[in-house]
Design a protein around this motif. Sequence first.
Motif, PDB file in Angstrom:
ATOM      1  N   ASN A  93      18.249  20.365  44.165  1.00 13.31           N
ATOM      2  CA  ASN A  93      18.713  19.102  44.717  1.00 13.31           C
ATOM      3  C   ASN A  93      18.168  18.891  46.131  1.00 13.31           C
ATOM      4  OD1 ASN A  93      20.186  16.843  45.431  1.00 13.31           O
ATOM      5  ND2 ASN A  93      22.010  17.492  44.338  1.00 13.31           N
ATOM      6  N   ASP A  94      18.649  19.701  47.084  1.00 16.22           N
ATOM      7  CA  ASP A  94      18.215  19.523  48.481  1.00 16.22           C
ATOM      8  C   ASP A  94      16.702  19.632  48.644  1.00 16.22           C
ATOM      9  OD1 ASP A  94      20.820  19.274  49.202  1.00 16.22           O
ATOM     10  OD2 ASP A  94      21.021  21.261  50.102  1.00 16.22           O
ATOM     11  N   TYR A 104      18.762  26.326  42.769  1.00 11.46           N
ATOM     12  CA  TYR A 104      19.962  27.169  42.723  1.00 11.46           C
ATOM     13  C   TYR A 104      20.645  27.139  41.348  1.00 11.46           C
ATOM     14  CZ  TYR A 104      24.820  28.389  43.729  1.00 11.46           C
ATOM     15  OH  TYR A 104      26.063  28.939  43.700  1.00 11.46           O
ATOM     16  N   GLY A 151      17.432  27.850  46.118  1.00 17.45           N
ATOM     17  CA  GLY A 151      18.400  28.895  45.784  1.00 17.45           C
ATOM     18  C   GLY A 151      19.240  29.231  47.006  1.00 17.45           C
ATOM     19  N   ARG A 152      19.683  30.464  47.068  1.00 18.19           N
ATOM     20  CA  ARG A 152      20.565  30.837  48.173  1.00 18.19           C
ATOM     21  C   ARG A 152      20.060  32.023  48.975  1.00 18.19           C
ATOM     22  NH1 ARG A 152      21.973  26.557  47.212  1.00 18.19           N
ATOM     23  NH2 ARG A 152      24.045  25.773  46.668  1.00 18.19           N
ATOM     24  N   MET A 153      18.858  32.460  48.703  1.00 22.48           N
ATOM     25  CA  MET A 153      18.286  33.506  49.555  1.00 22.48           C
ATOM     26  C   MET A 153      16.770  33.432  49.493  1.00 22.48           C
ATOM     27  SD  MET A 153      19.023  36.962  47.528  1.00 22.48           S
ATOM     28  CE  MET A 153      18.657  37.126  45.812  1.00 22.48           C
ATOM     29  N   ARG A 161      24.615  19.598  36.030  1.00 19.72           N
ATOM     30  CA  ARG A 161      25.809  19.474  35.197  1.00 19.72           C
ATOM     31  C   ARG A 161      26.496  18.120  35.328  1.00 19.72           C
ATOM     32  NH1 ARG A 161      28.549  24.356  37.941  1.00 19.72           N
ATOM     33  NH2 ARG A 161      27.792  22.971  39.583  1.00 19.72           N
ATOM     34  N   GLY A 162      26.401  17.528  36.505  1.00 17.12           N
ATOM     35  CA  GLY A 162      27.098  16.262  36.730  1.00 17.12           C
ATOM     36  C   GLY A 162      26.571  15.626  37.994  1.00 17.12           C
ATOM     37  N   TYR A 199      23.550  21.900  48.240  1.00 17.92           N
ATOM     38  CA  TYR A 199      24.204  22.814  49.179  1.00 17.92           C
ATOM     39  C   TYR A 199      24.686  22.105  50.447  1.00 17.92           C
ATOM     40  CZ  TYR A 199      24.588  26.778  52.367  1.00 17.92           C
ATOM     41  OH  TYR A 199      25.032  27.696  53.275  1.00 17.92           O
ATOM     42  N   ASP A 222      24.741  22.316  31.565  1.00 18.84           N
ATOM     43  CA  ASP A 222      24.363  23.607  32.137  1.00 18.84           C
ATOM     44  C   ASP A 222      22.869  23.841  31.832  1.00 18.84           C
ATOM     45  OD1 ASP A 222      25.244  26.441  33.066  1.00 18.84           O
ATOM     46  OD2 ASP A 222      24.059  26.755  31.241  1.00 18.84           O
ATOM     47  N   ALA A 223      22.133  24.324  32.827  1.00 24.76           N
ATOM     48  CA  ALA A 223      20.674  24.419  32.679  1.00 24.76           C
ATOM     49  C   ALA A 223      20.266  25.191  31.425  1.00 24.76           C
ATOM     50  CB  ALA A 223      20.080  25.069  33.920  1.00 24.76           C
ATOM     51  N   GLY A 255      27.307  16.483  41.033  1.00 23.05           N
ATOM     52  CA  GLY A 255      27.483  17.377  42.181  1.00 23.05           C
ATOM     53  C   GLY A 255      26.318  17.244  43.150  1.00 23.05           C
ATOM     54  N   VAL A 303      13.149  27.693  50.565  1.00 22.21           N
ATOM     55  CA  VAL A 303      14.590  27.971  50.661  1.00 22.21           C
ATOM     56  C   VAL A 303      15.351  27.499  49.417  1.00 22.21           C
ATOM     57  CG1 VAL A 303      14.687  28.049  53.173  1.00 22.21           C
ATOM     58  CG2 VAL A 303      15.130  25.884  52.011  1.00 22.21           C
TER      59      VAL A 303
HETATM   60  P1  NAP Z   1      21.081  22.808  45.848  1.00 25.46           P
HETATM   61  O1  NAP Z   1      20.644  21.772  46.792  1.00 25.46           O
HETATM   62  O2  NAP Z   1      22.241  23.645  46.205  1.00 25.46           O
HETATM   63  O3  NAP Z   1      21.349  22.092  44.448  1.00 25.46           O
HETATM   64  C1  NAP Z   1      21.677  22.836  43.326  1.00 25.46           C
HETATM   65  C2  NAP Z   1      22.046  21.872  42.211  1.00 25.46           C
HETATM   66  O4  NAP Z   1      22.205  22.634  41.047  1.00 25.46           O
HETATM   67  C3  NAP Z   1      23.346  21.152  42.463  1.00 25.46           C
HETATM   68  O5  NAP Z   1      23.102  19.800  42.724  1.00 25.46           O
HETATM   69  C4  NAP Z   1      24.171  21.354  41.174  1.00 25.46           C
HETATM   70  O6  NAP Z   1      24.568  20.064  40.688  1.00 25.46           O
HETATM   71  C5  NAP Z   1      23.175  22.023  40.222  1.00 25.46           C
HETATM   72  N1  NAP Z   1      23.771  23.077  39.425  1.00 25.46           N
HETATM   73  C6  NAP Z   1      24.682  24.010  39.797  1.00 25.46           C
HETATM   74  N2  NAP Z   1      24.983  24.815  38.769  1.00 25.46           N
HETATM   75  C7  NAP Z   1      24.244  24.386  37.715  1.00 25.46           C
HETATM   76  C8  NAP Z   1      24.104  24.813  36.384  1.00 25.46           C
HETATM   77  N3  NAP Z   1      24.811  25.836  35.865  1.00 25.46           N
HETATM   78  N4  NAP Z   1      23.234  24.145  35.577  1.00 25.46           N
HETATM   79  C9  NAP Z   1      22.534  23.095  36.047  1.00 25.46           C
HETATM   80  N5  NAP Z   1      22.623  22.643  37.308  1.00 25.46           N
HETATM   81  C10 NAP Z   1      23.465  23.283  38.128  1.00 25.46           C
HETATM   82  O7  NAP Z   1      19.890  23.830  45.498  1.00 25.46           O
HETATM   83  P2  NAP Z   1      18.365  23.836  45.970  1.00 25.46           P
HETATM   84  O8  NAP Z   1      17.725  22.528  45.707  1.00 25.46           O
HETATM   85  O9  NAP Z   1      17.806  25.069  45.369  1.00 25.46           O
HETATM   86  O10 NAP Z   1      18.438  23.968  47.555  1.00 25.46           O
HETATM   87  C11 NAP Z   1      18.859  25.138  48.188  1.00 25.46           C
HETATM   88  C12 NAP Z   1      19.808  24.778  49.315  1.00 25.46           C
HETATM   89  O11 NAP Z   1      20.529  25.958  49.683  1.00 25.46           O
HETATM   90  C13 NAP Z   1      19.095  24.283  50.556  1.00 25.46           C
HETATM   91  O12 NAP Z   1      19.870  23.330  51.225  1.00 25.46           O
HETATM   92  C14 NAP Z   1      18.979  25.553  51.404  1.00 25.46           C
HETATM   93  O13 NAP Z   1      18.855  25.308  52.785  1.00 25.46           O
HETATM   94  C15 NAP Z   1      20.306  26.215  51.092  1.00 25.46           C
HETATM   95  N6  NAP Z   1      20.331  27.666  51.298  1.00 25.46           N
HETATM   96  C16 NAP Z   1      19.216  28.372  51.026  1.00 25.46           C
HETATM   97  C17 NAP Z   1      19.224  29.733  51.207  1.00 25.46           C
HETATM   98  C18 NAP Z   1      17.955  30.519  50.968  1.00 25.46           C
HETATM   99  O14 NAP Z   1      17.698  31.479  51.683  1.00 25.46           O
HETATM  100  N7  NAP Z   1      17.177  30.130  49.969  1.00 25.46           N
HETATM  101  C19 NAP Z   1      20.425  30.385  51.617  1.00 25.46           C
HETATM  102  C20 NAP Z   1      21.581  29.613  51.839  1.00 25.46           C
HETATM  103  C21 NAP Z   1      21.498  28.241  51.670  1.00 25.46           C
HETATM  104  P3  NAP Z   1      25.804  19.946  39.682  1.00 25.46           P
HETATM  105  O15 NAP Z   1      26.987  20.500  40.388  1.00 25.46           O
HETATM  106  O16 NAP Z   1      25.913  18.487  39.391  1.00 25.46           O
HETATM  107  O17 NAP Z   1      25.454  20.742  38.467  1.00 25.46           O
END
Ligand code: NAP
Length: 483
Positions: free
Chosen positions: A403-404, A327, A361-363, A437-438, A443, A462-463, A440, A359
Motif C-alpha cells: 500500500n504505502d 506486507y 514489509g516491516r523490516m 482484504r478490504g 502502515y 486474503d492474498a 484497510g 522498506v
Molecule cells: P503497508 O503499507 O503496510 O500495506 C499493507 C497492506 O496489506 C494493507 O493495506 C493491508 O490492507 C494489506 N494486507 C494485510 N494483510 C493482508 C492479507 N492477509 N492479505 C492481503 N492483503 C493484506 O505495506 P507496504 O506497502 O509493504 O509498506 C510498508 C510500510 O511499512 C511502509 O510505510 C514502511 O515505512 C513501513 N515499515 C517498514 C519497515 C521495514 O523495515 N521494511 C519497518 C516498519 C515499518 P487490508 O487491511 O485492506 O488487507
Amino acid sequence: MLTFVPQLVIGAADLAAALLFMYGLWRMSSPVTAPSGIRVAGLGMLLAVLASFLYLYGVSGAARAHLPSNIGLAVIALAVGGGVAWWSGRRVAMTSMPQMIALYNGMGGGAAGAIAAMELFGDKAQGATQLVVTLLGALIGAVSLSGSLIAWARLDGLIKQPLRVSGQKLINAAVLVATLAVGATLVHAAQGAAPPWMSAAHLIELYFGLALLVGVLMTLPIGGADLPVVVSIYNAFTGLAVGLEGFVLQNPALMIAGLVVGAAGLLLTRVMARAMNRTISHVLFTSLGAPSGHQEGAMRGSLKPTAPGDAGIAMRYAGSVIIVPGYGLAVAQGQGKLLELVKLLQSGGVSVKFAVHPVAGRMPGQMNVLLAEAGVPYDLIFQLEDINGEFAGTDIALVIGANDVVNPAACTEKSSPIFGMPILNAGQAGRVFVVKRGEGKGYTGVVNAPFYADHCHMVYGDAQAVLSGMIEAVRELGLPAAA
Ligand code: NAP
C-alpha cells in the motif's frame, strides 16, 4: 595470574570469533546466503562467550573467593537468556520481526549500560580516559535501551501515535546537556573534587536516569514511517556502546563485535535513510515539534472490485506483468502460491518481474527474504531504482498486500507522513490489480488515491486465497503447460 596457555587460547578464540562475525555478516548481504550467515555469526558469538569464561582464570584476590558463585550466576543468566531467545525466536511471526529486533537491540544496549554501571559503581574505571569512555558507553547504551523499548512499543501498537509537544527540541536539548553536565561532574569528582551536593553513587544514578530519558524523548515523536530507520540507528548505537565497554574491559572480542555491529548498523541506517529519501538528522530531529495530524483529501473515482479469476485471466493474456509484493503477502504467507502463479504465467509466454521497495514489509530486506524463501529466481527480482522506469511500458501491475510503497502521496502531499519517500510507480502500468482484504490503509494510515483510478481494480481477500483463485482460473484456460 593468567597462565600462558589460557591467554593464548583466549586470543585465538577472540580472533576466530571476530573473523566468524565478519564472514557471517558478509554472507548476510544476500538473501540466498543470509541463513548460513546467521549461523556462522552465531557460532562466532558462542565462541566469544566460551572464551569469556577463560578470563576468570585471571581473577585474583578477594574476587577469586566469589568465583564459583559468579560462574554459577553467569551460567544461569546464559541459560535463561538463551532459553527465552530460543523460545521467542521460534514462535515469532515473520511480520513481528521488527518488534523483536527492536527489543533485542534494546537488550544489547542495556547490557552495555549494565557493564558500564558495574564499572562506575565499583569505581573500577582507572583514569580520566577510561572513565570518559565508560560514561560514553553508558550514555549510548542507555539511550539505545530506552529508545529501542519505545520503538518496540510503537511497532507493536502499544503506543499508537507519535507523541509531540511544542518546544520538544528545546526540552530534548536541555535533558541531553544536563546528562553531559552530570557526566562531566562525575569525571571531575573522580579527580578528587567531589561535589558537596551529591554523592558519586547518586550522581551515577542521575546520569543513567537522564540518559534513559534522552532515549525516550528522542523516540516518542518519531513518525511511523521513520521507525525502521530509528531501530537501525539504535542498532548502530548498541554496537558502539558494546565496543566502548569492550575497550574498558580490555576484551578484544567485545571491542571487535561491537564495532562490527556499530559499523554494519550505521551502513544499514544510511541505506535505509537513503531509501526513504531522508537524512539521519531529518529522521531524528525534523518530527520534533511537527504537527502529527495529516488531512486526507476527498478521493476522486471509486474502488472497483473484481474477482481473482478475472484478474488471473487478464494477466495470462498480458504481455508483461510487474508484481509489487508488500506486507500483506508476508501476513498471508502467499509467497509459495505467488511463485506458482508466476510459473504458470511464464509458461504462457508472459514476461513477469518483481519490483521490491526497500522498506516494503516491516523490516529491511523482508520481501527479498520472502521471495528467496519461496524459490523465486533472483534474476526476476528488481530493486526500485532498476525497475521504476518500466511500469509505464508494462501491461499489468499486480500490487499484492502493498500500500504505502505505491502511494504517490509520498511525492505530492507535503503533510503526508511518507512525504519524500520514493515509491514504486505501479499506477503508471496499463492496468493495476490490487490484492488486499478490504479497505484497510497501509502502515502509515494514508489513503491510496490511485486505488480509485479508472484503470485500477481491487481483488479483495486474503492474498493466499486470492492467488489460489487466480491460479485456478489460469489453469482452467488450459493453455500450454510449464516448459
Ligand atoms: P503497508 O503499507 O503496510 O500495506 C499493507 C497492506 O496489506 C494493507 O493495506 C493491508 O490492507 C494489506 N494486507 C494485510 N494483510 C493482508 C492479507 N492477509 N492479505 C492481503 N492483503 C493484506 O505495506 P507496504 O506497502 O509493504 O509498506 C510498508 C510500510 O511499512 C511502509 O510505510 C514502511 O515505512 C513501513 N515499515 C517498514 C519497515 C521495514 O523495515 N521494511 C519497518 C516498519 C515499518 P487490508 O487491511 O485492506 O488487507
